[in-house]
Every structure is written in structure tokens, then in C-alpha cells.
Write an enzyme that holds these catalytic residues in place. Structure first.
Site, PDB file in Angstrom:
ATOM      1  N   GLU A  26       0.835  -1.210   0.000  1.00 57.48           N
ATOM      2  CA  GLU A  26       0.000   0.000   0.000  1.00 57.48           C
ATOM      3  C   GLU A  26       0.871   1.262   0.000  1.00 57.48           C
ATOM      4  O   GLU A  26       0.593   2.226  -0.708  1.00 57.48           O
ATOM      5  CB  GLU A  26      -0.944  -0.021   1.204  1.00 57.48           C
ATOM      6  CG  GLU A  26      -1.989  -1.128   1.075  1.00 57.48           C
ATOM      7  CD  GLU A  26      -2.893  -1.226   2.293  1.00 57.48           C
ATOM      8  OE1 GLU A  26      -2.412  -1.691   3.339  1.00 57.48           O
ATOM      9  OE2 GLU A  26      -4.054  -0.815   2.194  1.00 57.48           O
TER      10      GLU A  26
ATOM     11  N   GLU B 130      -4.406  -9.118   3.352  1.00 55.21           N
ATOM     12  CA  GLU B 130      -5.086  -8.769   4.606  1.00 55.21           C
ATOM     13  C   GLU B 130      -6.277  -9.664   4.913  1.00 55.21           C
ATOM     14  O   GLU B 130      -6.540  -9.996   6.072  1.00 55.21           O
ATOM     15  CB  GLU B 130      -5.550  -7.308   4.575  1.00 55.21           C
ATOM     16  CG  GLU B 130      -4.453  -6.279   4.833  1.00 55.21           C
ATOM     17  CD  GLU B 130      -3.744  -5.837   3.565  1.00 55.21           C
ATOM     18  OE1 GLU B 130      -3.862  -6.553   2.543  1.00 55.21           O
ATOM     19  OE2 GLU B 130      -3.084  -4.794   3.586  1.00 55.21           O
TER      20      GLU B 130
HETATM   21  C1  LIG Z   1      -2.833  -1.739   7.241  1.00 55.50           C
HETATM   22  C2  LIG Z   1      -2.542  -2.930   6.395  1.00 55.50           C
HETATM   23  O1  LIG Z   1      -3.477  -2.977   5.335  1.00 55.50           O
HETATM   24  C3  LIG Z   1      -2.638  -4.143   7.217  1.00 55.50           C
HETATM   25  C4  LIG Z   1      -1.485  -5.056   7.003  1.00 55.50           C
HETATM   26  O2  LIG Z   1      -0.497  -4.759   6.407  1.00 55.50           O
HETATM   27  S1  LIG Z   1      -1.629  -6.579   7.728  1.00 55.50           S
HETATM   28  C5  LIG Z   1      -0.167  -7.414   7.308  1.00 55.50           C
HETATM   29  C6  LIG Z   1      -0.150  -7.863   5.907  1.00 55.50           C
HETATM   30  N1  LIG Z   1       0.993  -8.668   5.688  1.00 55.50           N
HETATM   31  C7  LIG Z   1       0.926 -10.001   5.746  1.00 55.50           C
HETATM   32  O3  LIG Z   1      -0.110 -10.591   5.898  1.00 55.50           O
HETATM   33  C8  LIG Z   1       2.233 -10.732   5.566  1.00 55.50           C
HETATM   34  C9  LIG Z   1       2.347 -11.799   6.614  1.00 55.50           C
HETATM   35  N2  LIG Z   1       3.611 -12.470   6.534  1.00 55.50           N
HETATM   36  C10 LIG Z   1       3.851 -13.448   5.650  1.00 55.50           C
HETATM   37  O4  LIG Z   1       3.055 -13.796   4.805  1.00 55.50           O
HETATM   38  C11 LIG Z   1       5.171 -14.146   5.743  1.00 55.50           C
HETATM   39  O5  LIG Z   1       5.640 -13.989   7.069  1.00 55.50           O
HETATM   40  C12 LIG Z   1       6.235 -13.559   4.800  1.00 55.50           C
HETATM   41  C13 LIG Z   1       5.862 -13.947   3.354  1.00 55.50           C
HETATM   42  C14 LIG Z   1       6.344 -12.072   4.926  1.00 55.50           C
HETATM   43  C15 LIG Z   1       7.617 -14.156   5.144  1.00 55.50           C
HETATM   44  O6  LIG Z   1       7.530 -15.551   5.132  1.00 55.50           O
HETATM   45  P1  LIG Z   1       8.756 -16.431   5.690  1.00 55.50           P
HETATM   46  O7  LIG Z   1      10.023 -15.942   5.106  1.00 55.50           O
HETATM   47  O8  LIG Z   1       8.366 -17.856   5.444  1.00 55.50           O
HETATM   48  O9  LIG Z   1       8.847 -16.149   7.229  1.00 55.50           O
HETATM   49  P2  LIG Z   1       7.758 -16.362   8.381  1.00 55.50           P
HETATM   50  O10 LIG Z   1       8.227 -17.460   9.243  1.00 55.50           O
HETATM   51  O11 LIG Z   1       6.379 -16.416   7.858  1.00 55.50           O
HETATM   52  O12 LIG Z   1       7.893 -14.965   9.147  1.00 55.50           O
HETATM   53  C16 LIG Z   1       9.117 -14.601   9.786  1.00 55.50           C
HETATM   54  C17 LIG Z   1       8.781 -13.910  11.072  1.00 55.50           C
HETATM   55  O13 LIG Z   1       8.194 -12.644  10.760  1.00 55.50           O
HETATM   56  C18 LIG Z   1       6.964 -12.505  11.455  1.00 55.50           C
HETATM   57  N3  LIG Z   1       6.089 -11.708  10.599  1.00 55.50           N
HETATM   58  C19 LIG Z   1       5.819 -11.896   9.290  1.00 55.50           C
HETATM   59  N4  LIG Z   1       5.019 -10.921   8.844  1.00 55.50           N
HETATM   60  C20 LIG Z   1       4.779 -10.104   9.888  1.00 55.50           C
HETATM   61  C21 LIG Z   1       4.020  -8.923  10.039  1.00 55.50           C
HETATM   62  N5  LIG Z   1       3.355  -8.350   9.026  1.00 55.50           N
HETATM   63  N6  LIG Z   1       3.978  -8.366  11.265  1.00 55.50           N
HETATM   64  C22 LIG Z   1       4.653  -8.911  12.304  1.00 55.50           C
HETATM   65  N7  LIG Z   1       5.396 -10.014  12.207  1.00 55.50           N
HETATM   66  C23 LIG Z   1       5.453 -10.613  10.999  1.00 55.50           C
HETATM   67  C24 LIG Z   1       6.466 -13.928  11.629  1.00 55.50           C
HETATM   68  O14 LIG Z   1       5.551 -14.011  12.696  1.00 55.50           O
HETATM   69  C25 LIG Z   1       7.763 -14.656  11.932  1.00 55.50           C
HETATM   70  O15 LIG Z   1       8.090 -14.380  13.274  1.00 55.50           O
HETATM   71  P3  LIG Z   1       8.890 -15.491  14.126  1.00 55.50           P
HETATM   72  O16 LIG Z   1      10.195 -15.686  13.421  1.00 55.50           O
HETATM   73  O17 LIG Z   1       8.992 -14.895  15.462  1.00 55.50           O
HETATM   74  O18 LIG Z   1       8.034 -16.724  14.059  1.00 55.50           O
END
Ligand SMILES: C[C@H](O)CC(=O)SCCNC(=O)CCNC(=O)[C@H](O)C(C)(C)COP(=O)(O)OP(=O)(O)OC[C@H]1O[C@@H](n2cnc3c(N)ncnc32)[C@H](O)[C@@H]1OP(=O)(O)O
Length: 621
Positions: free
Chosen positions: A112, A132
Site C-alpha cells: 500500500e 489482509e
Molecule cells: C494496514 C494494512 O493494510 C494491514 C497489514 O499490512 S496486515 C499485514 C499484511 N501482511 C501479511 O499478511 C504478511 C504476513 N507475513 C507473511 O506472509 C510471511 O511472514 C512472509 C511472506 C512475509 C515471510 O515468510 P517467511 O520468510 O516464510 O517467514 P515467516 O516465518 O512467515 O515470518 C518470519 C517472522 O516474521 C513474522 N512476521 C511476518 N510478517 C509479519 C508482520 N506483518 N507483522 C509482524 N510479524 C510478521 C512472523 O511471525 C515470523 O516471526 P517469528 O520468526 O517470530 O516466528
């Protein structure tokens, strides 16, 4: 201590490069956002800064808003303060252009923020998406408004509703990024691009106000109507996808500023829902499954699995082979004769082709992956396998023989995994001297689709073997759970009572199809009886036998229906007759004949229908 930050460096050419740094995924924490706002205030006020490039540290642009910070936002925060007051009014409306330099990930809030920039440059492998909805929320930093304006309504809906990311190259094709370049060139290319915008050599686009990719209003209504119908069909009991569609519509019909405000208010509302709380819990719980005290925190390094072997090319074996080759493992598949072997290999080919049909795999990739598979009729080629997964029928003697044979052919470090869903692993390994490398790798059907992998450990399984399998699970994109070697392990231990409850309800007068219907309406993909057909009654009766032996006092004894159906060669979907009947295309239909089997089962079990119990059950339904 601050949770992440941003750093700004002003280059000699007048470009301020702002780098988001919040390991491991550079999430937008409150500290990162505050630092970003400070950097922007400085960059916009400094005379020596002509343009801004936004990027992320260590090859990751930004994984979105910090999911741990949901629900912790200041209570009196003005709706839209980040998305409207800062991102739209300060960054997008600035007199200095911003360009996003995207490597690794630009997800959720990360994408975004990138869409607020006046151009986006990415690497080909970068993943861009708005996931999301899978957290029970909607994009809250302008994503619902800008994505449709950049990639068109259809593509934007697809990306948001499926929560799936697209790679840099596709993002370029659909208009989400302006150029694709290598990671080494990324920041320099973005800086040059930004300066060219200043010099009017490149367009200065504000995504929020673009309309060239939006269809006319009549088409908008049609597309959104269709999306609502599909969404309700797929997930009838969740609200937030519909809220997301409403917000998109508001922005197109009433203008993007109105859309941004509705997005801010709706995002706050859905964030507080129980669905969102549960899905966010699920996100962290899924990751916690691979962090096991005294196993994953004692410094063991996973060993590399270069070649895997599978014994048994049936439904499970071919599914496991599929998921392994899909993730670039070399695989040998063993069967007992040519006929079974070619059936197994054809099943793998069919599985791969279904990915091609769905557009998830190109024909070339399909052939490349398929070439990683070879079929064998003996163990000769098992000598250099690092992992064997046994996936034959649930027959203890057969499994014992297989593992004794494996010991003769495989190297000493080869992991011996069994896909058993019911048999005690100590019995399976009893005839070997390799109990330390025997471990359960229980996949769920269809193995190339279902995300769960149960890793079963006995008291003798080495910690190294568990660490190796956990690592493999990550590489094949499964969610691993480590379970003890007990009846039903973890999943069937929970699942068996659910099946028993369904049988109990049928004995006491409820209709099989009604039960399945209620369960699917509740949101499960299928009911217990349709599922029993899919898995096959052989597995169901083997599990039942184990339960009756291990926990006789916990079992509902009647359950004769399965047995009666089996006696009449109704074994489930594979024989085209189970609780349902199936046509050539595996379409299930209700079978009026089922009634007579149910009557027989009730009579044989001596079930007397207590009207009070029946009345209570019917009220619950
Ligand atoms: C206002 C907005 O519209 C709202 C948002 O942005 S909501 C957030 C949207 N983003 C997401 O959904 C992304 C979520 N994350 C993912 O899909 C995956 O973590 C990723 C593709 C970024 C990375 O994957 P990968 O390399 O396999 O690592 P993964 O084990 O999943 O994550 C690594 C660490 O980062 C953390 N993490 C990942 N995304 C995070 C996030 N957005 N916030 C906080 N922590 C996050 C995980 O919990 C994990 O923590 P840990 O090591 O303590 O277990």
C-alpha cells in the site's frame, strides 16, 4: 526499545533513499511509521533533496503492518491519519516524487505504501500482494482504492479476495510495477527513475486519481455483484470479504477520497471482530508449530535432502511424490509391478496437470517438474536417497518387511518416514535396528493440496530426524505439527470423536445428508460422511479398530453402518459408492438406497430411539 526504524541517506544526485529496517520482514511498526514520517518531513523540506526512493533493508521491502500491533493503536487516533493525512496528503501529493524499490516482499501495508509512490521498480522474484483478508481484516492504507486503479478491477479483486501475491514480472505485466530489474541494480534504477520524473521524462502518476484502468459503472456493478455471489458461496459465514468489496465500490462510485475514509472506518471495525482475532492467532500459531522447545532451539542444523524415495504409488504416495517434485526434490517412486507403477506415475502426472489447468503451473514447468520423478520396481536406486517415505496400505507386517528391506539398501543417515495414520511406529520399526531414524510423516489427502504435515516421534526418534523433517516441511510449504506416537496422533485423535458424534446422530434418527449439509453451511469444506467417502472406508475402519483397542471406554460402540456398507462393497468414492454415489466426474449425489443400510445398522445395534434425545438433537440442528 524501538521496534524498527527507517534510515535516510541523501545521495550526491539529490535523491533521498529511505530504508525501512525492522527484521525479519521490515513490518510497519508504530516506531517504523513514526520514523518514516520524520524522514519524509526532512526530505520534503530540504533543498538538496529532489526526489525520494523508498526501499527495505536486507532484500525485503516490507511485510506490511506489524501484526503484533493490532488492537494496540492509540484509542483516540483519528480515522485515516496514516492513510489520508500522511500517505495521501503528504507523500502522494508532495512536490517531490517518490519511487518504491521493491525486492523480496511488498505485502499488505508494504504494497500500500509502495502504491502511494509515483512509480514502482521491482526485482522479478519480488512478491507483491494484499493478503489482509486472510488475517480477517481489509487493506487499511489505501489498498482497496489504489490497487483497482493500477491493475484494473478484476485483477485487484482476485488479488485481494484470494490473498495471493504475484511475482515482480507479472506485477509488471498487469501494471502494478513500472519496471523490473535485478536486485543489484534496484536502488540505482529507482533513483534514476525518480530523477527522470523530476525532469518530466517519466510520467508523474498519482495512483489514487487514475481512472484509465477502471471499467464503466455498469460493468463495475456487474463485476462486484458476481464477486459478492462467489464470495458468499465460498465463505458464507465471514463478513470482511464483503466489507472489502463494499469499500472498493464506494471508492469507484463516490470517488477515491470517500473510499479512503470508508476504508479507514471499515478497517477499524473488522479489526475488532472475533474472526480477525482468531485468524491473527492462527497466523502466529501456524508459525509456532515449528518452534519446539528442546528440539529446534538446541543448535541442530537440518541436513540437506537431495533425493527422496517413496514406497507405494497409491493415492497418498503419488500425492506425496507430487508435492516433493513441485518443490524441486528429486523423487523415486517404487511400486510392486509395472501396472501399479504406471498407475502411480499417471496419478502424479494428473496432479501436475490439474495445476496447469488452474493456471498455477506452466506446461514447461510441469514437464520440468515431472522429469524429477522416476519409477522403480526394486530398491537399487534407494542407495543415495536421503529420505524414504513409506506410503503403503495399513498392514503392519508389510510395513515391517519394507523397513527391514530399506535398512539393507539405504545409507546410514537416510531418514525412514512412514505415512501411517494409525499404526504404532514402534511396531513398524520393530524388525529393524534403526528405531532412531524412524519417524512419522503423515500427510493428509490430497497430499499435494492439504497444508498439514504431522511429524510423529517415538521416544527413540532422533532429534536430528525431526529437525530434518521440519525443514523439509518448510521447503514443501506444509505446516508441520510434531505429535507423539499415540493412537490417532494429533489430528485423528481430534477427528475420531467428530466422526463418532456424526454416527451417533444418524443412529438416533438424523439424516446423513442433513448432517453434511449443516456442517458445510457452518463453513467446513465437506461434511463427515462426504469426507469418509473421500478418504475411503478402509482407512476409517482401521482407525476405528485402533481406537476401540486403545480407548474402549471412550468409544461409541454402535457405528455398524460403515461395516454394513463395506460388506456390500461400498468403500467410498474410489468404488463410486459410499454414503453417496459418484458419477464419472466424481460428482457426488445422494442415494435413496442408503436408508435401508441405516435401518439395518440401527436394528443390529439395537438402538432404541429415545424421543427425548431425538427432540434435543433436532432442536440443536
Ligand atoms: C494496514 C494494512 O493494510 C494491514 C497489514 O499490512 S496486515 C499485514 C499484511 N501482511 C501479511 O499478511 C504478511 C504476513 N507475513 C507473511 O506472509 C510471511 O511472514 C512472509 C511472506 C512475509 C515471510 O515468510 P517467511 O520468510 O516464510 O517467514 P515467516 O516465518 O512467515 O515470518 C518470519 C517472522 O516474521 C513474522 N512476521 C511476518 N510478517 C509479519 C508482520 N506483518 N507483522 C509482524 N510479524 C510478521 C512472523 O511471525 C515470523 O516471526 P517469528 O520468526 O517470530 O516466528
Amino acid at each position: 526499545m524501538a521496534k524498527g526504524t527507517t534510515a535516510m541517506e541523501v545521495r550526491a544526485d539529490g535523491v533521498a533513499v529511505i530504508t525501512i529496517s525492522n527484521p525479519p520482514v521490515n513490518a510497519l511498526s508504530f516506531d517504523v511509521i513514526a520514523s518514516l514520517q520524520r524522514n519524509y518531513a526532512e526530505a520534503l523540506s530540504r533543498n538538496d533533496v529532489k526526489a525520494i526512493v523508498l526501499t527495505g533493508a536486507k532484500g525485503r521491502f516490507c511485510g506490511g503492518f506489524d501484526i503484533t500491533a493490532f488492537g494496540k493503536k492509540p484509542k483516540n487516533e483519528k480515522p485515516g491519519s496514516m492513510s489520508i493525512d500522511f500517505l495521501s496528503d503528504i507523500v502522494e501529493d508532495a512536490r517531490k516524487p517518490s519511487v518504491a524499490a521493491i525486492d523480496g516482499i511488498a505485502l499488505g501495508g508494504g504494497l500500500e505504501v509502495a502504491m502511494v509512490c509515483h512509480a514502482r521498480i521491482s526485482t522479478p522474484s519480488a512478491q507483491l500482494g494484499l493478503p489482509e483478508l486472510q488475517l480477517g481484516i481489509i487493506p487499511g492504507l489505501g489498498g482497496t482504492q489504489r490497487l483497482p486503479r493500477l491493475v484494473g478491477l478484476q485483477k485487484a479483486l482476485e488479488m485481494m479476495l484470494t490473498s495471493k501475491a504475484i511475482k515482480g514480472r507479472e506485477a509488471h505485466e498487469v501494471g502494478l510495477v513500472d519496471a523490473v530489474t535485478s536486485a543489484n541494480e534496484l536502488v540505482n534504477t529507482a533513483c534514476s527513475w525518480a530523477l527522470e520524473i523530476v525532469e518530466n521524462k517519466k510520467p508523474w502518476f498519482k495512483s489514487l486519481y487514475r481512472t484509465d484502468r477502471l471499467p464503466d459503472l455498469v460493468e463495475v456493478k456487474d463485476v462486484l455483484k458476481f464477486a459478492r455471489v462467489q464470495t458468499k458461496k465460498k465463505a458464507p459465514n465471514v463478513q470482511h470479504p464483503i466489507v472489502c468489496i463494499d469499500v472498493i465500490e464506494e471508492g469507484i462510485v463516490c470517488g477515491p477520497r470517500v473510499g479512503l475514509m470508508k476504508e479507514a472506518l471499515s478497517a477499524k471495525m473488522v479489526e475488532q471482530s472475533q474472526t480477525s482475532k482468531s485468524l491473527r492467532h492462527f497466523f502466529f500459531a501456524q508459525r509456532a508449530t515449528s518452534k519446539i522447545p528442546n528440539i529446534t532451539n538446541i543448535g541442530l542444523t537440518p541436513r540437506k535432502i537431495k533425493k527422496a524415495a517413496i514406497v507405494g504409488g497409491g493415492l497418498m504416495g503419488s500425492g506425496i511424490a507430487t508435492v516433493l517434485i513441485l518443490n524441486n526434490f528429486k523423487v523415486i517412486l517404487k511400486e510392486i509391478n509395472e501396472q501399479f507403477l504406471s498407475a502411480g506415475i499417471n496419478r502424479v502426472r494428473g496432479n501436475l496437470q490439474s495445476f496447469v489447468r488452474k493456471g498455477q503451473l506452466t506446461k514447461e514447468d510441469c514437464e520440468r517438474k515431472f522429469s524429477l520423478l522416476s519409477g522403480v520396481l526394486d530398491y537399487e536406486q534407494f542407495r543415495d536417497a536421503d529420505l524414504v517415505v513409506e506410503a503403503v496400505i495399513e498392514d503392519i507386517l508389510l510395513k515391517q518387511k519394507i523397513f527391514s528391506d530399506l535398512e539393507k539398501y539405504c545409507h546410514h543417515n537416510c531418514i525412514f518416514a512412514t505415512n501411517t495414520s494409525t499404526i504404532d511406529l514402534n511396531l513398524i520399526g520393530q524388525k529393524t535396528g534403526s528405531q532412531d531414524r524412524i519417524v512419522g510423516a503423515h500427510f493428509f489427502s490430497p497430499a499435494h493440496v492439504m497444508p498439514l504435515l504431522e511429524i510423529v516421534r517415538t521416544h527413540q526418534t532422533s532429534l536430528q530426524a525431526i529437525v530434518d523433517l521440519l525443514d523439509m516441511a518448510k521447503k514443501i510449504h506444509k505446516t508441520p505439527i510434531v505429535a507423539g506416537n499415540c493412537t490417532g496422533f494429533a489430528v485423528n485423535r481430534m477427528f475420531f470423536p467428530y466422526g463418532q458424534a456424526a454416527s451417533f446422530l444418524v443412529d438416533y434418527g438424523l439424516d446423513v445428508y442433513r448432517i453434511d449439509n449443516v456442517i458445510t453451511q457452518f463453513g467446513m469444506p465437506m461434511g463427515p460422511f462426504r469426507l469418509a467417502d473421500l478418504v475411503g472406508f478402509g482407512v476409517a475402519t482401521a482407525t476405528r479398530k485402533q481406537y476401540f483397542q486403545s480407548y474402549p471406554e471412550r468409544c461409541y460402540k454402535s457405528m455398524l453402518l460403515l461395516q454394513i456398507l463395506l460388506e456390500d462393497n461400498r468403500t467410498g468414492e474410489s468404488s463410486r459408492k459410499g454414503f453417496y454415489v459418484y458419477d464419472d466426474k466424481r460428482k457426488a449425489s445422494q442415494d435413496p438406497d442408503l436408508r435401508k443400510y441405516i435401518e439395518k445398522s440401527r436394528n443390529m445395534g439395537g438402538v432404541t430411539q429415545d424421543p427425548k434425545v431425538l427432540c434435543y438433537i433436532l432442536l440443536c440442528f
